[in-house]
Design an enzyme around this catalytic site. Structure first.
Site, mmCIF file in Angstrom:
data_model
loop_
_atom_site.group_PDB
_atom_site.id
_atom_site.type_symbol
_atom_site.label_atom_id
_atom_site.label_comp_id
_atom_site.label_asym_id
_atom_site.label_seq_id
_atom_site.Cartn_x
_atom_site.Cartn_y
_atom_site.Cartn_z
ATOM 1 C CD GLU A 71 -2.777 -1.467 2.334
ATOM 2 O OE1 GLU A 71 -2.713 -0.647 3.270
ATOM 3 O OE2 GLU A 71 -3.548 -2.433 2.337
ATOM 4 C CG HIS A 84 -9.814 -5.570 0.282
ATOM 5 N ND1 HIS A 84 -10.109 -6.773 0.891
ATOM 6 C CD2 HIS A 84 -8.494 -5.360 0.494
ATOM 7 C CE1 HIS A 84 -9.016 -7.259 1.455
ATOM 8 N NE2 HIS A 84 -8.023 -6.425 1.223
ATOM 9 C CG ASN A 127 -0.676 -6.673 -1.937
ATOM 10 O OD1 ASN A 127 -1.295 -7.127 -2.887
ATOM 11 N ND2 ASN A 127 -1.111 -6.754 -0.685
ATOM 12 C CG ASP A 150 -12.791 -8.814 0.915
ATOM 13 O OD1 ASP A 150 -12.714 -7.758 0.238
ATOM 14 O OD2 ASP A 150 -12.284 -8.918 2.047
HETATM 15 O O1 G3I Z 1 -5.271 -9.856 18.017
HETATM 16 C C1 G3I Z 1 -6.117 -8.851 18.615
HETATM 17 C C2 G3I Z 1 -6.918 -9.468 19.744
HETATM 18 O O2 G3I Z 1 -6.049 -9.883 20.755
HETATM 19 C C3 G3I Z 1 -7.915 -8.423 20.255
HETATM 20 O O3 G3I Z 1 -8.739 -9.026 21.215
HETATM 21 C C4 G3I Z 1 -8.779 -7.912 19.119
HETATM 22 C C5 G3I Z 1 -9.722 -6.795 19.581
HETATM 23 O O4 G3I Z 1 -10.153 -6.013 18.517
HETATM 24 O O5 G3I Z 1 -7.950 -7.382 18.115
HETATM 25 C C6 G3I Z 1 -7.063 -8.341 17.563
HETATM 26 O O6 G3I Z 1 -6.302 -7.755 16.542
HETATM 27 C C7 G3I Z 1 -6.981 -7.472 15.346
HETATM 28 C C8 G3I Z 1 -6.295 -8.233 14.226
HETATM 29 O O7 G3I Z 1 -6.874 -7.894 12.987
HETATM 30 C C9 G3I Z 1 -6.401 -9.744 14.387
HETATM 31 O O8 G3I Z 1 -7.740 -10.148 14.380
HETATM 32 C C10 G3I Z 1 -6.910 -5.985 15.095
HETATM 33 O O9 G3I Z 1 -7.674 -5.293 16.067
HETATM 34 C C11 G3I Z 1 -7.442 -5.663 13.729
HETATM 35 O O10 G3I Z 1 -7.203 -4.292 13.442
HETATM 36 C C12 G3I Z 1 -6.721 -6.499 12.697
HETATM 37 O O11 G3I Z 1 -7.319 -6.235 11.432
HETATM 38 C C13 G3I Z 1 -6.566 -6.683 10.341
HETATM 39 C C14 G3I Z 1 -6.322 -5.515 9.397
HETATM 40 O O12 G3I Z 1 -5.617 -5.980 8.258
HETATM 41 C C15 G3I Z 1 -5.526 -4.377 10.011
HETATM 42 O O13 G3I Z 1 -5.364 -3.381 9.060
HETATM 43 C C16 G3I Z 1 -7.371 -7.746 9.622
HETATM 44 O O14 G3I Z 1 -7.528 -8.896 10.445
HETATM 45 C C17 G3I Z 1 -6.661 -8.124 8.329
HETATM 46 O O15 G3I Z 1 -7.504 -8.992 7.590
HETATM 47 C C18 G3I Z 1 -6.389 -6.861 7.530
HETATM 48 O O16 G3I Z 1 -5.739 -7.211 6.340
HETATM 49 C C19 G3I Z 1 -5.390 -6.139 5.483
HETATM 50 C C20 G3I Z 1 -4.169 -6.570 4.713
HETATM 51 O O17 G3I Z 1 -3.134 -6.913 5.609
HETATM 52 C C21 G3I Z 1 -3.703 -5.487 3.762
HETATM 53 N N1 G3I Z 1 -4.770 -5.062 2.901
HETATM 54 C C22 G3I Z 1 -6.009 -4.681 3.552
HETATM 55 C C23 G3I Z 1 -6.494 -5.795 4.470
HETATM 56 C C24 G3I Z 1 -7.803 -5.435 5.133
HETATM 57 O O18 G3I Z 1 -7.652 -4.354 6.014
#
Ligand code: G3I
Length: 463
Positions: free
Chosen positions: A171, A248, A212, A278
Site C-alpha cells: 500500500e 477488496h 501490493n 472479497d
Molecule cells: O489480536 C487482537 C486481539 O487480541 C484483540 O482481542 C482484538 C480486539 O479487537 O484485536 C485483535 O487484533 C486485530 C487483528 O486484525 C487480528 O484479528 C486488530 O484489532 C485488527 O485491526 C486487525 O485487522 C486486520 C487488518 O488488516 C488491520 O489493518 C485484519 O484482520 C486483516 O484482515 C487486515 O488485512 C489487510 C491486509 O493486511 C492489507 N490489505 C487490507 C487488508 C484489510 O484491512
C-alpha cells in the site's frame, strides 16, 4: 518466470505437465487424499484442482489458530496457496524490539507444507500494524533504513526456500497516485521501495517479490502510478516480479477495466496476482445480492484466467466467519465464498464456473418458503417465529432456515429447531420430529432473542 500453483507433493514447484498428469490420472497421493476427504459438498472437485488445471493458484488468507476442524479441512482441501492474514506482519512477529513471536507464522507455513500448498508472505514494509516501538520511535534515515533491511533479512531469511512469494511493500500509494506519506516514505523517500525489494531478493533469491495495493484493480490514477513505478523499477534493474491487486471490492462496483489492467502489468513482463479478494455488501444478504456476488466473483476469476501472467486469485478469508469486513465496515459483510457455517455460497459456484468446473450445487427448494415474524417484543428481548410452508405439490423431508440479523440481535434459545448464530448469521435446522413439511402444509419454530436500538425483520432463505 511465473509462479505456478501446487497440486502434487514432493517438489515446491512441479512442472505443469507433472501437475496435470497427477490431476487427471489420479495417481497423486494428494489427489487420492482429497477425493477421500469427507466434508460438505465433497463430491465437487476441489477449487485447487480446478485452478491447477487452468495453471492458476487459488489462495486464501488464514488465521493460524483456526486451522483445525472444518476450517482447516476446507483451507487444506480447496486452496493451493495460503497467506497469513496477520501472522507475518511486523507488529505480530516483533511486538517488542528484539522479542520475536513466530508461533502463528510457523504454524501456517507448517500447515501449508503438510497440505502441499504455497505460502505468500504478507507483508514486510507497511504503514499499518507495525509495532508501537517502531511507529513511536525517532529514527534518523540511516537507522530507519537499517531497521527496514534488518527486518527483511531476518523474516525473509527465516523462511528462505519455503515461501513462494512475498508482498514486500504494501500500500505505498494514495488514491491520487502520489506516494503515501508513511514512516518509510517520510524517512527514506520513494527509494525505500527499491531498497526493500533489493533486501528481500538478497534474503531469498527464489521468492517472487511483489508490491501490493488496493483500489488498483481498474485503470485509474492509483494503478497508473503503480504501473509507472514498477516500469521504472524494472528499467533500473531493481528486483520486482509482480504486482498484487488486493481487490477488496464492493458489490456492484467491480471495475470494468479489471482484465485490461491486469494485461497492462503483464505486458511489462510482470506477474499479477489478485491477492485479497472479497466482495462486500450491505447486510443482510439477500438471494438477489448473493446471486450478483456470484456473477462478480466469476468475473474476477475469469479476468485472471484470461491473462496468462495472472498467477491466481487469493480470497481474503474464505468464510464469512473469518472476514475483516464486519469489524471495519459496520452494516456490511457476507463478502467471502463460504457462509459463516462453512457452506458454499453462490459465489463459490461462481468461482467453480470461472475455473471450468461443473456446478453441482443443491437445487433450492421450490414451492416452499419461510416467513419470519416477531410475536412479542419488550425492552431488551423478543420472541420470534419462523413458519416454513410448502405449496400444494411441493414438500420437504428436512429443512434449514437461514438469515442474517441486521441490528445486532442475538438468539438465546430456540424450540422446535436447532439454531446456531455466528456473528449476525443464523442457521436453524429442523428438530428430529419436524423435518417433514407436507404438500400444502407448514411447520413452525420459535426463538427468544435480544435486541437494542432497532429490530428489523430479516429475510429468511431455505437451503
Ligand atoms: O489480536 C487482537 C486481539 O487480541 C484483540 O482481542 C482484538 C480486539 O479487537 O484485536 C485483535 O487484533 C486485530 C487483528 O486484525 C487480528 O484479528 C486488530 O484489532 C485488527 O485491526 C486487525 O485487522 C486486520 C487488518 O488488516 C488491520 O489493518 C485484519 O484482520 C486483516 O484482515 C487486515 O488485512 C489487510 C491486509 O493486511 C492489507 N490489505 C487490507 C487488508 C484489510 O484491512
Amino acid at each position: 518466470m511465473s509462479t505456478s500453483p501446487r497440486t502434487s507433493p514432493g517438489s515446491r514447484r512441479p512442472s505443469l505437465g507433472a501437475r496435470l498428469a497427477a490431476l487427471f490420472t489420479g495417481v497423486s497421493a494428494v489427489t487420492a487424499l482429497l477425493v477421500a476427504a469427507p466434508a460438505a459438498h465433497a463430491a465437487d472437485t476441489p477449487l485447487r484442482d480446478l485452478a491447477a488445471a487452468k495453471g492458476k493458484a487459488i489462495g486464501t488468507a488464514v488465521t493460524g489458530s483456526k486451522l483445525t476442524g472444518t476450517y482447516g479441512e476446507l483451507a487444506g482441501r480447496e486452496f493451493n496457496w495460503l497467506t497469513p492474514g496477520n501472522a507475518m506482519k511486523w507488529g505480530s512477529v516483533e511486538p517488542s524490539r528484539g522479542t520475536f513471536d513466530w508461533t502463528e507464522a510457523d504454524q501456517i507455513v507448517d500447515f501449508a507444507e503438510a497440505h502441499d500448498q504455497d505460502v505468500r508472505g504478507h507483508t514486510l514494509v507497511w504503514h499499518s500494524q507495525n509495532p508501537s516501538w517502531l511507529d513511536n520511535g525517532t529514527w534518523t534515515p540511516a537507522q530507519l533504513r537499517r531497521l527496514m533491511t534488518d527486518h527483511i533479512a531476518l523474516e525473509v531469511g527465516r523462511y528462505k526456500g519455503r515461501l513462494a512469494a512475498w508482498d514486500v511493500v504494501n500500500e505505498p500509494f494514495n488514491e491520487d497516485g502520489t506516494f503515501r506519506p508513511t514512516l518509510w516514505y517520510n524517512g527514506l523517500g520513494a527509494d525505500y521501495i527499491a531498497q526493500a525489494l533489493t533486501a528481500a531478493r538478497a534474503a531469498d533469491p527464489a521468492a517472487k517479490l511483489y508490491i501490493n495495493d488496493y483500489n488498483v484493480e481498474g485503470v485509474n490514477a492509483k494503478s497508473t502510478a503503480l504501473y509507472n513505478l514498477v516500469k521504472d523499477l524494472k528499467a533500473r534493474g531493481v528486483p520486482i516480479d509482480g504486482v498484487g491487486l488486493q481487490a477488496h471490492l464492493i458489490l456492484g462496483q467491480v471495475p470494468s477495466t479489471f482484465q485490461q489492467n491486469i494485461q497492462r502489468f503483464a505486458d511489462l513482463g510482470l506477474d499479477v496476482a489478485v491477492t485479497e479478494l472479497d466482495i462486500r455488501m450491505q447486510t443482510p444478504a439477500t438471494d438477489a445480492k448473493l446471486a450478483q456476488q456470484r456473477t462478480e466473483y466469476e468475473a474476477v476469476f475469469k479476468a485472471c484466467v484470461a491473462v496468462s501472467r495472472c498467477t491466481g486469485v487469493t480470497v481474503w478469508g474464505f468464510t464469512d466467519s473469518d472476514s475483516w469486513i464486519p469489524d471495519t465496515f459496520p452494516g456490511e459483510g457476507a463478502a467471502t465464498p463460504y457462509d459463516a457455517n462453512y457452506r458454499p455460497k453462490p459465489a463459490y459456484y461462481g468461482i467453480v464456473t470461472a475455473l471450468g468446473g461443473t456446478v453441482t450445487e443443491p437445487p433450492p427448494p421450490t414451492g416452499c418458503s419461510a416467513a419470519y415474524s416477531v410475536q412479542s417484543q419488550w425492552n431488551t428481548g423478543f420472541t420470534g417465529y419462523v413458519t416454513i410452508s410448502c405449496a400444494a405439490g411441493s414438500s420437504l423431508s428436512s429443512w434449514r432456515a437461514n438469515w442474517t440479523f441486521g441490528a445486532g440481535q442475538r438468539i438465546s434459545t430456540a424450540w422446535n429447531a436447532v439454531c446456531t448464530q455466528t456473528g449476525a448469521t443464523v442457521s436453524c435446522s429442523n428438530a428430529s420430529w419436524n423435518g417433514s413439511v407436507p404438500s400444502g402444509g407448514s411447520v413452525m419454530f420459535g426463538f427468544n432473542a435480544s435486541w437494542s436500538g432497532s429490530n428489523p425483520v430479516p429475510t429468511v432463505t431455505l437451503g
